[in-house]
Design a protein around this motif. Structure first.
Motif, mmCIF file in Angstrom:
data_model
loop_
_atom_site.group_PDB
_atom_site.id
_atom_site.type_symbol
_atom_site.label_atom_id
_atom_site.label_comp_id
_atom_site.label_asym_id
_atom_site.label_seq_id
_atom_site.Cartn_x
_atom_site.Cartn_y
_atom_site.Cartn_z
ATOM 1 N N ILE A 41 5.005 14.051 -1.482
ATOM 2 C CA ILE A 41 4.683 13.031 -0.469
ATOM 3 C C ILE A 41 3.311 12.350 -0.551
ATOM 4 C CG2 ILE A 41 4.904 12.395 1.885
ATOM 5 C CD1 ILE A 41 7.361 13.538 0.466
ATOM 6 N N GLN A 42 3.126 11.154 -0.730
ATOM 7 C CA GLN A 42 1.835 10.533 -0.942
ATOM 8 C C GLN A 42 1.806 8.992 -0.182
ATOM 9 O OE1 GLN A 42 2.698 10.266 -5.285
ATOM 10 N NE2 GLN A 42 0.750 11.075 -5.598
ATOM 11 N N VAL A 43 0.224 8.668 -0.089
ATOM 12 C CA VAL A 43 0.231 7.423 0.736
ATOM 13 C C VAL A 43 1.086 6.351 0.038
ATOM 14 C CG1 VAL A 43 -1.425 5.650 1.462
ATOM 15 C CG2 VAL A 43 -2.006 8.351 1.511
ATOM 16 N N ILE A 44 1.003 6.210 -1.111
ATOM 17 C CA ILE A 44 1.838 5.306 -2.010
ATOM 18 C C ILE A 44 2.835 6.060 -2.815
ATOM 19 C CG2 ILE A 44 1.935 3.336 -3.498
ATOM 20 C CD1 ILE A 44 -0.956 2.693 -2.977
ATOM 21 N N PRO A 45 4.164 6.018 -2.633
ATOM 22 C CA PRO A 45 5.133 4.994 -2.038
ATOM 23 C C PRO A 45 5.403 5.492 -0.414
ATOM 24 C CG PRO A 45 6.434 6.007 -3.104
ATOM 25 C CD PRO A 45 5.055 6.722 -3.289
ATOM 26 N N HIS A 46 5.049 6.471 -0.005
ATOM 27 C CA HIS A 46 5.912 6.801 1.131
ATOM 28 C C HIS A 46 5.320 6.728 2.168
ATOM 29 C CE1 HIS A 46 6.816 9.989 -2.106
ATOM 30 N NE2 HIS A 46 8.125 9.862 -1.662
ATOM 31 N N ILE A 47 3.924 6.649 2.814
ATOM 32 C CA ILE A 47 3.418 6.041 3.860
ATOM 33 C C ILE A 47 3.536 4.607 3.966
ATOM 34 C CG2 ILE A 47 1.220 5.858 5.224
ATOM 35 C CD1 ILE A 47 2.382 8.715 5.395
ATOM 36 N N THR A 48 3.303 3.934 2.927
ATOM 37 C CA THR A 48 3.466 2.479 2.923
ATOM 38 C C THR A 48 4.927 2.045 3.198
ATOM 39 O OG1 THR A 48 3.613 2.635 0.709
ATOM 40 C CG2 THR A 48 1.321 1.949 1.325
ATOM 41 N N ALA A 49 5.922 2.838 2.600
ATOM 42 C CA ALA A 49 7.224 2.469 2.847
ATOM 43 C C ALA A 49 7.619 2.562 4.134
ATOM 44 C CB ALA A 49 8.095 3.371 2.063
ATOM 45 N N GLU A 50 7.204 3.809 4.870
ATOM 46 C CA GLU A 50 7.337 3.813 6.329
ATOM 47 C C GLU A 50 6.921 2.743 7.022
ATOM 48 O OE1 GLU A 50 9.030 5.719 10.014
ATOM 49 O OE2 GLU A 50 9.129 6.249 7.604
ATOM 50 N N ILE A 51 5.771 2.135 6.817
ATOM 51 C CA ILE A 51 5.120 0.916 7.403
ATOM 52 C C ILE A 51 6.068 -0.222 7.230
ATOM 53 C CG2 ILE A 51 3.042 -0.524 7.451
ATOM 54 C CD1 ILE A 51 1.222 1.815 6.747
ATOM 55 N N LYS A 52 6.228 -0.569 6.029
ATOM 56 C CA LYS A 52 7.073 -1.728 5.651
ATOM 57 C C LYS A 52 8.437 -1.621 6.519
ATOM 58 C CE LYS A 52 6.582 -1.064 1.267
ATOM 59 N NZ LYS A 52 6.884 -1.237 -0.179
ATOM 60 N N GLU A 53 8.946 -0.302 6.411
ATOM 61 C CA GLU A 53 10.454 -0.054 7.042
ATOM 62 C C GLU A 53 10.422 -0.578 8.886
ATOM 63 O OE1 GLU A 53 14.170 0.441 7.365
ATOM 64 O OE2 GLU A 53 13.089 0.705 5.600
ATOM 65 N N ARG A 54 9.039 -0.312 9.226
ATOM 66 C CA ARG A 54 8.916 -0.618 10.779
ATOM 67 C C ARG A 54 8.814 -2.081 10.996
ATOM 68 N NH1 ARG A 54 7.023 4.149 14.031
ATOM 69 N NH2 ARG A 54 7.573 6.083 12.951
#
Length: 456
Positions: A112-125
């Motif tokens: 799990i990494q900032v990119i892509p997982h954290i940014t993907a969560e932000i975009k999903e919101r």
């Protein structure tokens, strides 16, 4: 498909990104478009509900009970958008969601990494807000200042969003400072150049610059900013200081910001209808016919943002009633030292807001008693309402030792009690342990009510 606007800020904090976002929402609504707005906060707290008001300011509570950033109050006062817990996203919420998914095995063992997982969560919101609101345009304000390490994941998500959705569907607005150096009698553009340069290093080229300034920007200054920041001159928008924040949409409209946005998105909309806003809001904010004095009795008076939403809500209510609301800020500790009548005499209403801890509580209770005995309209918010319960128990019910377990855990009459499982988060409720509840009213004084025929 919805269109998306990202609002960022540079040079210094507190430039007015929230007001800018709300004002953009207003001028787009005036063109017949439905808007929704959201705020990204880079702090790791899950929400601002338990944060020290001296550090963050107070919170804005949405219709679904979420404790959110005070900018959501601006969004709702300027536009018809109704915000919920979806409209305020913090770093804490994002990381909590991603870690929870990882623990459940949702990522199937991936790193799990900032990119892509954290940014993907932000975009999903962002997409969730677009779907839930069915808005034509979603405006996302990114808290903090460009260059801060905390806001980088949100800025990266915004960059990716433009790539994935297509630049014709995403517009970037950057709020910056163009200072006037009094000793040199010059307006300086270098801070804006550096701020935009930092943003471009992240991969975001702003489409619109909102330039906060004390002095009007000449055509020459705008041309210079346009050249060095790679932004069209027409999209360099002047944002001078004004007497009322409700003038900002008018100023943006005069500089055809709505047309710039619609042109970027290739949208056709009706002619702007801001006349009612000018007449019913701006004119009454600047030249009200009546005046009223409201005392705000709090314990964080020294910081304006501690009660920002309350001040704005009072001003907004004044506009609706064609009245100027003069807020008398009263420190509840001063009431304890100087007496209540001296500080509250002559006010038209008394408001006691929320807070934490025992400091200043007795001053709040005295203010509430003064309101009650002198028939002065009173409003208690959160802790202020709890203080009203304590005051009623003491001075009407005769339970002189009544208190909250937050302040006196062993109090004889705990008319306010913390839920055991939420004691650490300072969430307070009127009901203590179930076995003590003998009345639908205030349980510890159930006998008092029942003896007088109440609560049957």
């Amino acid at each position: 498909m919805a269109k998306f606007i990202f609002v960022t800020g540079g040079v210094v904090s507190s430039l007015g990104k929230g007001i800018t976002s709300a004002s953009i929402g207003k001028i787009l609504e005036a063109r017949g478009l439905k808007v929704s707005l959201m705020k990204f906060d880079p702090y790791i707290n899950v929400d601002p509900g338990t944060m020290n008001p001296y550090q963050h300011g107070e919170v804005y509570v949405t219709d679904d009970g979420a404790e959110t950033d005070l900018d959501l109050g601006h969004y709702e006062r300027f536009t018809h958008a109704r915000t919920t817990k979806l409209n305020n996203v913090t770093t804490g919420q994002v990381y909590h969601a991603v870690i929870s998914k990882e623990r459940r095995g949702d990522y199937l063992g991936k790193t799990i990494q900032v990119i892509p997982h954290i940014t993907a969560e932000i975009k999903e919101r962002i997409k969730k807000v677009a779907d839930a609101s069915a808005a034509d345009i979603v405006i996302s304000e990114i808290g903090g200042t460009v260059g801060d390490i905390e806001s980088l994941p949100f800025l990266e998500a915004a960059r990716q969003f433009g790539l994935e959705m297509g630049r014709e569907n995403v517009l970037y607005v950057h709020v910056t400072l163009v200072p006037f150096i009094k000793s040199a009698e010059e307006i300086k553009t270098k801070p804006t150049q550096h701020s935009v340069g930092t943003l471009r290093e992240i991969g975001i080229q702003p489409d619109v610059l909102i330039c906060r300034t004390e002095k009007a920007l000449s055509g020459e200054i705008k041309e210079k900013i346009s050249l060095f920041c790679n932004v069209q001159k027409e999209a360099v928008i002047e944002a001078k200081d004004v007497a009322s924040i409700y003038q900002i949409p008018i100023i943006f409209k005069e500089q055809v910001l709505d047309e710039i946005i619609l042109s970027h998105f290739k949208l056709i909309a009706r002619y702007s209808q801001l006349k009612a806003w000018e007449k019913d809001v701006v004119e009454k904010a600047l030249n009200p016919q009546h005046k009223v004095s409201i005392a705000l009795v709090g314990k964080y008076i020294s910081l304006q943002d501690s009660y920002k939403s309350i001040y704005e809500a009072l001003a907004h209510a004044g506009i609706a009633n064609d009245a100027r609301v003069e807020v008398k800020k009263v420190d509840s500790e001063d009431i304890e030292k100087q007496g209540v009548a001296k500080l509250l005499h002559g006010v038209s209403g008394i408001l006691v807001p929320g807070g934490f801890g025992y400091r200043g509580i007795e001053g709040k209770i005295k203010a509430i008693r003064y309101a009650s005995e002198n028939k002065i309209p009173f409003l208690g918010l959160c802790l202020g309402m709890q203080c009203a319960v304590i005051e009623f128990a003491r001075n009407v019910c005769g339970l002189k030792e009544a208190n909250s377990t937050e302040f006196r855990p062993q109090t004889k009459y705990p008319v306010i009690s913390l839920l055991e499982e939420q004691r650490d988060t300072k969430r307070s409720f009127f009901y203590p342990k179930k076995e003590n509840c003998r009345s639908p009213f205030f349980p510890p004084i159930g006998d008092f009510f029942e003896s007088r025929g109440f609560g049957q």
